[in-house]
Structures are given as C-alpha cells and as structure tokens.
Write a protein that holds these residues in place. Sequence first.
Motif, PDB file in Angstrom:
ATOM      1  N   GLU A 159     -20.402 -22.774  56.611  1.00 27.49           N
ATOM      2  CA  GLU A 159     -20.128 -21.748  55.593  1.00 27.49           C
ATOM      3  C   GLU A 159     -18.674 -21.788  55.144  1.00 27.49           C
ATOM      4  O   GLU A 159     -18.372 -21.535  53.978  1.00 27.49           O
ATOM      5  CB  GLU A 159     -20.447 -20.353  56.134  1.00 27.49           C
TER       6      GLU A 159
ATOM      7  N   ASP B 132     -22.605 -21.475  61.137  1.00 24.00           N
ATOM      8  CA  ASP B 132     -21.913 -20.284  60.624  1.00 24.00           C
ATOM      9  C   ASP B 132     -20.900 -19.893  61.690  1.00 24.00           C
ATOM     10  O   ASP B 132     -21.264 -19.327  62.723  1.00 24.00           O
ATOM     11  CB  ASP B 132     -22.894 -19.145  60.370  1.00 24.00           C
TER      12      ASP B 132
ATOM     13  N   ASP C 173     -20.731 -15.156  61.868  1.00 25.43           N
ATOM     14  CA  ASP C 173     -21.778 -14.447  61.140  1.00 25.43           C
ATOM     15  C   ASP C 173     -21.594 -12.956  61.375  1.00 25.43           C
ATOM     16  O   ASP C 173     -21.749 -12.468  62.497  1.00 25.43           O
ATOM     17  CB  ASP C 173     -23.150 -14.901  61.642  1.00 25.43           C
TER      18      ASP C 173
ATOM     19  N   TRP D 212     -22.167  -9.171  65.798  1.00 24.87           N
ATOM     20  CA  TRP D 212     -21.744 -10.354  65.052  1.00 24.87           C
ATOM     21  C   TRP D 212     -22.019 -11.565  65.928  1.00 24.87           C
ATOM     22  O   TRP D 212     -22.282 -11.417  67.125  1.00 24.87           O
ATOM     23  CB  TRP D 212     -20.266 -10.264  64.658  1.00 24.87           C
TER      24      TRP D 212
ATOM     25  N   HIS E 281     -23.285 -19.234  64.956  1.00 20.77           N
ATOM     26  CA  HIS E 281     -24.493 -20.042  64.810  1.00 20.77           C
ATOM     27  C   HIS E 281     -24.153 -21.523  64.814  1.00 20.77           C
ATOM     28  O   HIS E 281     -23.304 -21.968  64.027  1.00 20.77           O
ATOM     29  CB  HIS E 281     -25.197 -19.748  63.481  1.00 20.77           C
TER      30      HIS E 281
ATOM     31  N   SER F 116     -25.010  -8.447  61.577  1.00 21.43           N
ATOM     32  CA  SER F 116     -25.210  -9.821  61.134  1.00 21.43           C
ATOM     33  C   SER F 116     -26.662 -10.270  61.268  1.00 21.43           C
ATOM     34  O   SER F 116     -27.452  -9.716  62.031  1.00 21.43           O
ATOM     35  CB  SER F 116     -24.318 -10.760  61.938  1.00 21.43           C
TER      36      SER F 116
ATOM     37  N   GLN G  67     -30.441 -15.467  51.555  1.00 23.99           N
ATOM     38  CA  GLN G  67     -29.439 -15.849  52.534  1.00 23.99           C
ATOM     39  C   GLN G  67     -29.087 -17.305  52.272  1.00 23.99           C
ATOM     40  O   GLN G  67     -29.685 -17.954  51.406  1.00 23.99           O
ATOM     41  CB  GLN G  67     -29.970 -15.712  53.966  1.00 23.99           C
TER      42      GLN G  67
ATOM     43  N   TRP H  81     -27.004 -21.485  56.597  1.00 22.50           N
ATOM     44  CA  TRP H  81     -26.245 -21.227  57.832  1.00 22.50           C
ATOM     45  C   TRP H  81     -26.489 -19.826  58.378  1.00 22.50           C
ATOM     46  O   TRP H  81     -26.235 -19.558  59.543  1.00 22.50           O
ATOM     47  CB  TRP H  81     -24.750 -21.453  57.594  1.00 22.50           C
ATOM     48  N   ASP H  82     -27.001 -18.914  57.539  1.00 14.35           N
ATOM     49  CA  ASP H  82     -27.268 -17.554  58.011  1.00 14.35           C
ATOM     50  C   ASP H  82     -28.429 -17.502  58.991  1.00 14.35           C
ATOM     51  O   ASP H  82     -28.457 -16.641  59.880  1.00 14.35           O
ATOM     52  CB  ASP H  82     -27.581 -16.627  56.833  1.00 14.35           C
ATOM     53  N   ASN H  83     -29.421 -18.384  58.825  1.00 10.80           N
ATOM     54  CA  ASN H  83     -30.610 -18.247  59.665  1.00 10.80           C
ATOM     55  C   ASN H  83     -31.092 -19.517  60.344  1.00 10.80           C
ATOM     56  O   ASN H  83     -32.053 -19.476  61.110  1.00 10.80           O
ATOM     57  CB  ASN H  83     -31.760 -17.609  58.871  1.00 10.80           C
TER      58      ASN H  83
END
Length: 255
Positions: free
Chosen positions: A66, A84, A87, A100, A103, A171, A193, A196-198
């Motif tokens: 990210e 991430d 996050d 928070w 990842h 997060s 999203q 990298w968020d999930n």
Amino acid sequence: MAQPADHALAASVATETGDLLVKTRERLFAAGAGTWEVRDTGDFEAHRHIVERLSEALPADAILSEEGRDNLDRLTADRVWIVDPLDGTREYSEPGRSDWAVHVALVENGAPTAAAVALPAVGRTLCTEPGPSLPESHNGRPRLVVSRTRPPAAAVIVAQALDAELMTLGSAGAKAMAVVMGMADIYAHSGGQFEWDNCAPVAVARAAGLHASRCDGSELEYNFADPWLPDLLICRPEYADDALEALRQVIEGEA
C-alpha cells in the motif's frame, strides 16, 4: 505452492513489523507527536522494514505494498507478496486503541498461499501454518462486525436477513481476525477495498476453516493491474449460505 519457509517468513515479518510499530507509537506519543506524524511515521517505517526483509530473503519475488510505488512487473511474476504495512492508521494514531494490524501475504497464480496478520497491540499473530483453531460457535444471535462509522450496504443486508447484532472495530484485518478468534461470526463489506486490505486476512480466515468470497459467492483473486476489490464476505461456514443468499437477492434485484 508455498513452502513451510514462506509461512514462517510471513509470520516473522508481520510480527517484527508489529513490534516496530508498537515501539514507534510509544516513542511518538511520549514526544508529543501529532496524529498525522504518528500515522505517517508508522506507515513509512513499517513499509521499509517489510520491503527490506522480504527483498533480503526472497529477492526474486515481487512486492505490492500500500505504501510503495507499484511496479507492474509483478503482473508476470510467479510469486507476489501483497502487504499492508499498517492497516488501520486511524486507530494506530489514537492512544489505547488495539484494532489495527499488519498484513503480509504471498500470492501465487492469483491466490494467497501463505500469510500472516499481526495484531501488535494485543501481542498476537495469526498465520496460515499452523492455521488458527476456530472456536466453537456461541449461542445466540450471530455477531456481525462493521466499521466504526456507517456500516456498508452488505453488512446492513446480512444483519437484517440473519437478525445479527452489530459490533464495531477499526481496521479490516482486525475485523477479519475477530471472526477467526471467535469474537464475531460475520464480516461483510461492500463499497470497495484494495487487495492489500484483505489478501492476508482472507488467507488466514480460510486456514481457520472460515468461508471467504466476494459477496456474490465468486472467488477472491489477487494481483491485478488495478488492485481494487469491490466487496468481501468472511464468515463462519454455518452462516455462509444464508448470508450469500441475502446478498445475491439484492445483487440480482439491482441487475
């Protein structure tokens, strides 16, 4: 396929980065730093550490972070780390908040094969090998975890269909891991999203035996030129069919 060393590397890098972030936050708070300085410094130092560690250990692998400049050579790479570094920067910059995460995920042929999610403020890292043990289901209404601000449409739809009670966290990683650890049962998100968020949370959730898909039930795929992902459902397997049915009815009605 990911090797045992890949799972171990994901876990160690996520844990190390989390430890770094905890120390950085404590140092900055003690020095009277403002919100944006805490956020920016945490992002920068975490990104630098992850990239250095992964590049040193596996120089041939690509990295999508990210906080880094995107090198589209990753699109033809066999192995891509999607990370991430921090996050939940908002929660990180608020003293006392623990929701928070960090990842770290390895993607091969569009699928995450090794990953870890660190929850540094509570001293825990969950990874794909060994995968987490999913706690037994609790008695009572299903618990659906949502953002601290307005719940996304997918969460509202599922909550109404399953008569779920809502709980709020920061997060994306913290929400997904709440389901993994048995504090929640469902995490449904729409409105978008980034990969990298999930990516890492999805891999860890699946390693625990949870359902993870798009809101229409289709597969979650990673390492695209545009890393945007519109929606996500992570839940205990016993809720997957009902949640997907509720979401599909809305999707078909909008078509």
